[in-house]
Design a protein around this motif. Structure first.
Motif, PDB file in Angstrom:
ATOM      1  N   ALA A   1       0.829  -1.206   0.000  1.00 33.70           N
ATOM      2  CA  ALA A   1       0.000   0.000   0.000  1.00 33.70           C
ATOM      3  C   ALA A   1       0.862   1.254   0.000  1.00 33.70           C
ATOM      4  CB  ALA A   1      -0.932  -0.008   1.211  1.00 33.70           C
ATOM      5  N   GLU A   2       1.927   1.261   0.808  1.00 30.69           N
ATOM      6  CA  GLU A   2       2.818   2.423   0.840  1.00 30.69           C
ATOM      7  C   GLU A   2       3.418   2.685  -0.539  1.00 30.69           C
ATOM      8  OE1 GLU A   2       6.225   3.839   3.875  1.00 30.69           O
ATOM      9  OE2 GLU A   2       6.765   2.079   2.684  1.00 30.69           O
ATOM     10  N   ALA A   3       3.802   1.609  -1.230  1.00 31.26           N
ATOM     11  CA  ALA A   3       4.407   1.753  -2.552  1.00 31.26           C
ATOM     12  C   ALA A   3       3.398   2.222  -3.598  1.00 31.26           C
ATOM     13  CB  ALA A   3       5.030   0.435  -2.987  1.00 31.26           C
ATOM     14  N   MET A   4       2.103   2.142  -3.271  1.00 33.86           N
ATOM     15  CA  MET A   4       1.061   2.634  -4.170  1.00 33.86           C
ATOM     16  C   MET A   4       0.534   3.995  -3.731  1.00 33.86           C
ATOM     17  SD  MET A   4      -1.034  -0.915  -4.944  1.00 33.86           S
ATOM     18  CE  MET A   4      -2.011  -0.241  -6.303  1.00 33.86           C
ATOM     19  N   GLY A   5       1.150   4.581  -2.687  1.00 33.03           N
ATOM     20  CA  GLY A   5       0.786   5.929  -2.285  1.00 33.03           C
ATOM     21  C   GLY A   5       0.128   6.077  -0.938  1.00 33.03           C
ATOM     22  N   ALA A   6       0.058   5.012  -0.145  1.00 32.36           N
ATOM     23  CA  ALA A   6      -0.598   5.090   1.159  1.00 32.36           C
ATOM     24  C   ALA A   6       0.172   5.991   2.113  1.00 32.36           C
ATOM     25  CB  ALA A   6      -0.740   3.697   1.760  1.00 32.36           C
ATOM     26  N   ASP A   7      -0.561   6.579   3.056  1.00 28.91           N
ATOM     27  CA  ASP A   7       0.018   7.418   4.098  1.00 28.91           C
ATOM     28  C   ASP A   7       0.300   6.516   5.297  1.00 28.91           C
ATOM     29  OD1 ASP A   7       0.759   9.364   5.892  1.00 28.91           O
ATOM     30  OD2 ASP A   7      -1.214  10.303   6.031  1.00 28.91           O
TER      31      ASP A   7
ATOM     32  N   ASP B   1       1.290   2.194 -10.159  1.00 23.86           N
ATOM     33  CA  ASP B   1       1.824   0.848  -9.998  1.00 23.86           C
ATOM     34  C   ASP B   1       2.997   0.887  -9.022  1.00 23.86           C
ATOM     35  OD1 ASP B   1       0.026  -0.206 -11.815  1.00 23.86           O
ATOM     36  OD2 ASP B   1       1.428  -0.107 -13.501  1.00 23.86           O
ATOM     37  N   ILE B   2       3.279  -0.245  -8.431  1.00 22.88           N
ATOM     38  CA  ILE B   2       4.408  -0.331  -7.507  1.00 22.88           C
ATOM     39  C   ILE B   2       5.718  -0.279  -8.288  1.00 22.88           C
ATOM     40  CG2 ILE B   2       5.609  -1.792  -5.842  1.00 22.88           C
ATOM     41  CD1 ILE B   2       2.898  -2.934  -5.027  1.00 22.88           C
ATOM     42  N   ASP B   3       6.615   0.576  -7.829  1.00 20.85           N
ATOM     43  CA  ASP B   3       7.970   0.632  -8.363  1.00 20.85           C
ATOM     44  C   ASP B   3       8.863  -0.151  -7.401  1.00 20.85           C
ATOM     45  OD1 ASP B   3      10.519   1.194  -9.227  1.00 20.85           O
ATOM     46  OD2 ASP B   3      10.164   3.336  -9.531  1.00 20.85           O
ATOM     47  N   PHE B   4       9.285  -1.328  -7.828  1.00 21.70           N
ATOM     48  CA  PHE B   4      10.056  -2.208  -6.953  1.00 21.70           C
ATOM     49  C   PHE B   4      11.534  -1.847  -6.902  1.00 21.70           C
ATOM     50  CE2 PHE B   4       6.304  -4.649  -8.134  1.00 21.70           C
ATOM     51  CZ  PHE B   4       5.898  -5.156  -6.919  1.00 21.70           C
TER      52      PHE B   4
ATOM     53  N   SER C   1      -8.456  -7.366  -9.854  1.00 25.01           N
ATOM     54  CA  SER C   1      -7.533  -7.668 -10.949  1.00 25.01           C
ATOM     55  C   SER C   1      -6.314  -6.758 -10.914  1.00 25.01           C
ATOM     56  CB  SER C   1      -8.259  -7.533 -12.293  1.00 25.01           C
ATOM     57  OG  SER C   1      -7.371  -7.733 -13.368  1.00 25.01           O
ATOM     58  N   ARG C   2      -6.551  -5.463 -10.707  1.00 21.57           N
ATOM     59  CA  ARG C   2      -5.450  -4.492 -10.669  1.00 21.57           C
ATOM     60  C   ARG C   2      -4.498  -4.785  -9.511  1.00 21.57           C
ATOM     61  NH1 ARG C   2      -4.144   0.964  -9.916  1.00 21.57           N
ATOM     62  NH2 ARG C   2      -1.872   0.984 -10.133  1.00 21.57           N
ATOM     63  N   PHE C   3      -5.058  -5.010  -8.339  1.00 24.69           N
ATOM     64  CA  PHE C   3      -4.217  -5.270  -7.179  1.00 24.69           C
ATOM     65  C   PHE C   3      -3.541  -6.640  -7.299  1.00 24.69           C
ATOM     66  CE2 PHE C   3      -5.227  -2.103  -3.677  1.00 24.69           C
ATOM     67  CZ  PHE C   3      -5.684  -1.147  -4.562  1.00 24.69           C
ATOM     68  N   GLY C   4      -4.260  -7.600  -7.879  1.00 27.31           N
ATOM     69  CA  GLY C   4      -3.674  -8.921  -8.076  1.00 27.31           C
ATOM     70  C   GLY C   4      -2.436  -8.867  -8.954  1.00 27.31           C
ATOM     71  N   LYS C   5      -2.443  -8.032  -9.973  1.00 29.47           N
ATOM     72  CA  LYS C   5      -1.277  -7.885 -10.847  1.00 29.47           C
ATOM     73  C   LYS C   5      -0.087  -7.321 -10.083  1.00 29.47           C
ATOM     74  CE  LYS C   5      -3.898  -7.295 -15.145  1.00 29.47           C
ATOM     75  NZ  LYS C   5      -4.320  -6.336 -16.220  1.00 29.47           N
ATOM     76  N   GLN C   6      -0.340  -6.384  -9.178  1.00 31.93           N
ATOM     77  CA  GLN C   6       0.740  -5.827  -8.364  1.00 31.93           C
ATOM     78  C   GLN C   6       1.330  -6.899  -7.448  1.00 31.93           C
ATOM     79  OE1 GLN C   6       1.640  -2.434  -8.936  1.00 31.93           O
ATOM     80  NE2 GLN C   6       0.198  -2.901 -10.572  1.00 31.93           N
ATOM     81  N   VAL C   7       0.467  -7.709  -6.864  1.00 31.93           N
ATOM     82  CA  VAL C   7       0.921  -8.757  -5.959  1.00 31.93           C
ATOM     83  C   VAL C   7       1.730  -9.802  -6.715  1.00 31.93           C
ATOM     84  CG1 VAL C   7       0.185 -10.577  -4.378  1.00 31.93           C
ATOM     85  CG2 VAL C   7      -1.008  -8.379  -4.381  1.00 31.93           C
ATOM     86  N   LYS C   8       1.253 -10.202  -7.900  1.00 32.15           N
ATOM     87  CA  LYS C   8       2.001 -11.176  -8.695  1.00 32.15           C
ATOM     88  C   LYS C   8       3.380 -10.654  -9.052  1.00 32.15           C
ATOM     89  CE  LYS C   8      -1.384 -11.960 -11.640  1.00 32.15           C
ATOM     90  NZ  LYS C   8      -2.108 -12.423 -12.838  1.00 32.15           N
TER      91      LYS C   8
END
Length: 291
Positions: A66-72, A100-103, A161-168
């Motif tokens: 969540a933090e990597a997607m912009g969470a406070d 999207d998450i930047d790893f 679907s969107r969050f699942g892609k980030q997790v994968k």
């Protein structure tokens, strides 16, 4: 049917941070210690030693994705780890607008690097990756999500679907950093939170398909370790079954048993890997096989 789902009693669902008796004497400052690979390495090794564990766990919270997607996120201190400070989304539509998450940067990158350091030092790091509901809980008040599940199921399918892609992608990044044990947990999707009807639909419409894609894609010597809450939901909806495998020894820590099954089993979930006091004493390892 949904009334077959039973809950798994877990004392680690909301665990965050590192116990004070472990952090004392480590000469670390918090929350800075949660931000760097070297200090995460040191913390993970200290927890392993204190718990008498076979493996090492990362990370120390449920907020990385969540933090990597912009969470406070409030990074906490030595007694309470990172947690949500405030919501950044007011509608489920806004969840689809998050980056999207930047790893390659931030705390999520440092966690991957810490895990790689541990693997390079002969440890068996287990990296815990969260599912969509747990990620959402750090981004939006879940009352908006529950309302959308009832009135706008089509947009929730998009969110899953969107969050699942980030997790994968997180799973694949973990593999790329030498991690073979990858835990998948979604504690906010527990039976006592979602209720039987919503958990039933979430399991059938998202979880089982998502996990099939993951195990089809991961390496043969990697393993996804499900939180038993997710396992029970899959078994209870008849989306999965247990398949028994013989272990090399009758008495093994769960993590040790998982390592012994690498290359033979890709999906497990009979126990909680955080419970080091719980051993498999009958010599039987239970693969979770999706239907």
């Amino acid at each position: 049917m949904c009334n077959k789902i039973i809950d798994f009693p877990c004392s680690y669902t909301n665990s965050s941070g590192v116990r004070a008796e472990i952090t004392e004497g480590l000469d670390l400052s918090f929350p800075d210690a949660y931000l760097h690979r070297e200090t995460m390495f040191k913390l993970a090794k200290a927890v392993k030693s204190a718990d008498g564990a076979f493996h090492v766990d990362l990370s120390f919270c449920h907020t990385l994705e969540a933090e990597a997607m912009g969470a406070d996120i409030n990074l906490g201190d030595d007694r309470q780890g990172p947690r949500c400070r405030d919501y950044v989304c007011d509608t489920v539509d806004q969840l689809l607008e998050l980056p999207d998450i930047d790893f390659s940067k931030g705390r999520i990158y440092e966690t991957l690097m810490a895990a790689q350091m541990l693997a390079d030092n002969g440890e068996f790091p287990n990296i815990e990756i969260c599912g969509p509901f747990t990620i959402m809980a750090n981004l939006i008040d879940l009352k908006h999500v529950f309302k959308a599940c009832r009135k706008r199921p089509e947009i929730m399918h998009e969110v899953y679907s969107r969050f699942g892609k980030q997790v994968k992608q997180f799973i694949f990044e973990a593999e790329a950093h030498g991690i073979k044990l990858i835990s998948y947990s979604d504690p906010t999707s527990a039976l006592n939170i979602l209720g039987p009807r919503l958990l039933d639909s979430y399991t059938r419409e998202f979880t089982v398909g998502f996990l099939k894609e993951c195990i089809d894609s991961i390496k043969d010597d990697s393993m996804l370790l499900l939180c038993p809450k997710t396992t029970y939901a899959l078994i209870g909806t008849d989306c999965a079954e247990f398949v028994a495998h013989e272990l090399p020894h009758n008495d093994m820590q769960y993590a040790e048993a998982c390592v012994s099954m690498l290359g033979k089993v890709k999906l497990s979930g009979q126990n909680c890997i955080k419970n080091n006091r719980l051993h498999i004493t009958n010599g039987i390892f239970k693969e979770v096989r999706l239907k």
